[in-house]
Design a protein around this motif. Structure first.
Motif, PDB file in Angstrom:
ATOM      1  N   ALA A  27       0.846  -1.193   0.000  1.00 47.20           N
ATOM      2  CA  ALA A  27       0.000   0.000   0.000  1.00 47.20           C
ATOM      3  C   ALA A  27       0.879   1.239   0.000  1.00 47.20           C
ATOM      4  O   ALA A  27       1.874   1.302   0.717  1.00 47.20           O
ATOM      5  CB  ALA A  27      -0.924   0.016   1.217  1.00 47.20           C
ATOM      6  N   GLY A  28       0.518   2.220  -0.798  1.00 49.88           N
ATOM      7  CA  GLY A  28       1.297   3.447  -0.855  1.00 49.88           C
ATOM      8  C   GLY A  28       2.650   3.230  -1.504  1.00 49.88           C
ATOM      9  O   GLY A  28       2.956   2.162  -2.024  1.00 49.88           O
ATOM     10  N   GLY A  29       3.483   4.274  -1.463  1.00 50.91           N
ATOM     11  CA  GLY A  29       4.748   4.201  -2.168  1.00 50.91           C
ATOM     12  C   GLY A  29       4.502   4.218  -3.657  1.00 50.91           C
ATOM     13  O   GLY A  29       3.556   4.844  -4.151  1.00 50.91           O
ATOM     14  N   ASP A  30       5.350   3.521  -4.419  1.00 50.24           N
ATOM     15  CA  ASP A  30       5.228   3.442  -5.867  1.00 50.24           C
ATOM     16  C   ASP A  30       5.177   4.869  -6.424  1.00 50.24           C
ATOM     17  O   ASP A  30       6.002   5.697  -6.065  1.00 50.24           O
ATOM     18  CB  ASP A  30       3.989   2.616  -6.227  1.00 50.24           C
ATOM     19  N   GLU A  31       4.218   5.187  -7.254  1.00 50.86           N
ATOM     20  CA  GLU A  31       4.139   6.513  -7.870  1.00 50.86           C
ATOM     21  C   GLU A  31       3.150   7.420  -7.155  1.00 50.86           C
ATOM     22  O   GLU A  31       2.846   8.509  -7.635  1.00 50.86           O
ATOM     23  CB  GLU A  31       3.752   6.371  -9.349  1.00 50.86           C
ATOM     24  N   THR A  32       2.646   6.983  -6.000  1.00 53.67           N
ATOM     25  CA  THR A  32       1.613   7.757  -5.314  1.00 53.67           C
ATOM     26  C   THR A  32       2.183   8.968  -4.587  1.00 53.67           C
ATOM     27  O   THR A  32       1.469   9.923  -4.309  1.00 53.67           O
ATOM     28  CB  THR A  32       0.857   6.887  -4.298  1.00 53.67           C
ATOM     29  N   GLY A  33       3.477   8.915  -4.217  1.00 54.75           N
ATOM     30  CA  GLY A  33       4.064   9.998  -3.436  1.00 54.75           C
ATOM     31  C   GLY A  33       3.589  10.022  -2.000  1.00 54.75           C
ATOM     32  O   GLY A  33       3.845  10.974  -1.268  1.00 54.75           O
ATOM     33  N   LYS A  34       2.884   8.976  -1.556  1.00 58.87           N
ATOM     34  CA  LYS A  34       2.390   8.893  -0.191  1.00 58.87           C
ATOM     35  C   LYS A  34       2.822   7.580   0.424  1.00 58.87           C
ATOM     36  O   LYS A  34       2.874   6.555  -0.252  1.00 58.87           O
ATOM     37  CB  LYS A  34       0.862   8.986  -0.151  1.00 58.87           C
ATOM     38  N   GLY A  35       3.113   7.603   1.720  1.00 57.37           N
ATOM     39  CA  GLY A  35       3.480   6.370   2.376  1.00 57.37           C
ATOM     40  C   GLY A  35       4.319   6.608   3.605  1.00 57.37           C
ATOM     41  O   GLY A  35       4.238   7.653   4.241  1.00 57.37           O
ATOM     42  N   PHE A  36       5.167   5.610   3.956  1.00 57.22           N
ATOM     43  CA  PHE A  36       5.966   5.682   5.172  1.00 57.22           C
ATOM     44  C   PHE A  36       7.440   5.709   4.839  1.00 57.22           C
ATOM     45  O   PHE A  36       7.850   5.506   3.697  1.00 57.22           O
ATOM     46  CB  PHE A  36       5.643   4.504   6.104  1.00 57.22           C
ATOM     47  N   CYS A  37       8.246   5.946   5.877  1.00 56.39           N
ATOM     48  CA  CYS A  37       9.691   5.871   5.742  1.00 56.39           C
ATOM     49  C   CYS A  37      10.253   5.218   6.997  1.00 56.39           C
ATOM     50  O   CYS A  37       9.504   4.841   7.902  1.00 56.39           O
ATOM     51  CB  CYS A  37      10.280   7.258   5.504  1.00 56.39           C
ATOM     52  N   GLN A  38      11.577   5.055   7.056  1.00 58.86           N
ATOM     53  CA  GLN A  38      12.216   4.369   8.176  1.00 58.86           C
ATOM     54  C   GLN A  38      11.790   4.982   9.508  1.00 58.86           C
ATOM     55  O   GLN A  38      11.720   6.196   9.652  1.00 58.86           O
ATOM     56  CB  GLN A  38      13.730   4.408   8.021  1.00 58.86           C
ATOM     57  N   GLY A  39      11.512   4.112  10.469  1.00 58.06           N
ATOM     58  CA  GLY A  39      11.093   4.557  11.786  1.00 58.06           C
ATOM     59  C   GLY A  39       9.602   4.527  11.992  1.00 58.06           C
ATOM     60  O   GLY A  39       9.127   4.468  13.116  1.00 58.06           O
ATOM     61  N   ASP A  40       8.837   4.592  10.897  1.00 58.77           N
ATOM     62  CA  ASP A  40       7.406   4.324  10.992  1.00 58.77           C
ATOM     63  C   ASP A  40       7.175   2.835  11.165  1.00 58.77           C
ATOM     64  O   ASP A  40       6.050   2.394  11.409  1.00 58.77           O
ATOM     65  CB  ASP A  40       6.680   4.815   9.739  1.00 58.77           C
ATOM     66  N   SER A  41       8.247   2.059  11.044  1.00 54.90           N
ATOM     67  CA  SER A  41       8.183   0.604  11.229  1.00 54.90           C
ATOM     68  C   SER A  41       7.353   0.236  12.453  1.00 54.90           C
ATOM     69  O   SER A  41       7.449   0.878  13.495  1.00 54.90           O
ATOM     70  CB  SER A  41       9.594   0.037  11.405  1.00 54.90           C
ATOM     71  N   GLY A  42       6.567  -0.817  12.314  1.00 55.87           N
ATOM     72  CA  GLY A  42       5.783  -1.312  13.435  1.00 55.87           C
ATOM     73  C   GLY A  42       4.423  -0.683  13.582  1.00 55.87           C
ATOM     74  O   GLY A  42       3.563  -1.217  14.286  1.00 55.87           O
ATOM     75  N   GLY A  43       4.208   0.463  12.943  1.00 54.96           N
ATOM     76  CA  GLY A  43       2.912   1.111  13.021  1.00 54.96           C
ATOM     77  C   GLY A  43       1.868   0.378  12.200  1.00 54.96           C
ATOM     78  O   GLY A  43       2.181  -0.499  11.380  1.00 54.96           O
ATOM     79  N   PRO A  44       0.598   0.722  12.379  1.00 52.02           N
ATOM     80  CA  PRO A  44      -0.466  -0.026  11.704  1.00 52.02           C
ATOM     81  C   PRO A  44      -0.859   0.568  10.357  1.00 52.02           C
ATOM     82  O   PRO A  44      -0.861   1.784  10.151  1.00 52.02           O
ATOM     83  CB  PRO A  44      -1.635   0.109  12.684  1.00 52.02           C
ATOM     84  N   LEU A  45      -1.201  -0.311   9.423  1.00 51.07           N
ATOM     85  CA  LEU A  45      -1.974   0.062   8.247  1.00 51.07           C
ATOM     86  C   LEU A  45      -3.432  -0.132   8.642  1.00 51.07           C
ATOM     87  O   LEU A  45      -3.848  -1.259   8.937  1.00 51.07           O
ATOM     88  CB  LEU A  45      -1.613  -0.827   7.057  1.00 51.07           C
TER      89      LEU A  45
END
Length: 249
Positions: A186-204
């Protein structure tokens, strides 16, 4: 810390995120104070935010297995990590991995030292009962950097993301190797939206349920991600989660 220090798959190691000291919700916004009351900051003994997590029962937080690096307590009941005090810090009694992180099972249960009181600042979030619907409306949230390599933020941020078809996601990642089993994209790819390092462990979070656990992206590429973000699929681990929870009535 190195969230993939044991790696999910050896042939992806050179490409996956490697530093979880900060986090970046890409193109997100501040989470409203009365929202996402299940969010937990998983911290070390110096009070540094290491990873995200989420409260699934009064005495259990779910997070990613690769976050197990010197963590000692969680913080609940605040979106602002500058306002942490002894009242919202709860020590971790023990933790459970599904198996070695290298097998791809990037999920961990944290047993808290006491049950927390559910109130207007702290609530649990339900888990899914089955797999994903690609049309679900979803969000991901976390604390940390406001840009790659930039300053950290203390206020929880959240962004809407869309589910990416798993077969399409596997195809996009295929030039780096096979994705682990039991994941959601979910997210990332060409959407320009998503998470980065440190958001690890959080919920979708999709339709009010925590369906995924933030696992990894592609080699620090966060602001303009070129591949889908990858989450652990919580629905695939429900029997394991329930077995552990039933041991602590």
């Amino acid at each position: 810390m190195h969230p993939l220090h044991t790696c999910l798959l050896f042939h992806l190691l050179a490409y996956l995120g490697q530093n979880a000291d900060g986090s970046e919700i890409i193109n997100g916004e501040l989470a409203p104070e009365n929202s996402m009351l299940y969010m937990a900051s998983v911290q070390d003994n110096k009070g540094h935010h290491v990873c995200g997590g989420f409260l699934i029962r009064e005495d259990f937080v779910l997070t990613a297995a690769h976050c197990d690096d010197g963590i000692t307590h969680v913080v609940l009941g605040t979106h602002d990590l500058k306002s942490v005090n002894d009242d919202n810090k709860i020590s971790i009694e023990t933790h459970y991995h599904k198996s070695l992180v290298g097998s791809g099972n990037d999920i961990m249960l944290l047993k808290l030292s006491k049950k927390v009181s559910l109130n207007g600042r702290v609530q649990t979030i339900p888990l899914p009962t089955s797999g994903m619907n690609q049309q679900d409306d979803c969000q991901v949230a976390g604390w940390g950097y406001i840009k790659t390599g930039g300053p950290a933020v203390d206020d929880l941020r959240v962004v809407d993301v869309s589910i990416i078809n798993l077969e399409d996601c596997k195809e996009q990642w295929s030039h780096l190797g096979d994705l682990p089993a039991n994941v959601i994209c979910a997210g990332g790819d060409e959407t320009g939206k998503g998470f980065c390092q440190g958001d690890s462990g959080g919920p979708l979070v999709c339709n009010g349920k925590a369906v995924g656990v933030v696992s990894f992206n592609n080699n620090y590429i966060c602001k303009y991600p070129d591949l889908p973000n990858v989450y652990t699929d919580v629905s695939k681990y429900l029997p394991w989660i329930n077995d552990i929870l039933q041991g602590y009535k």
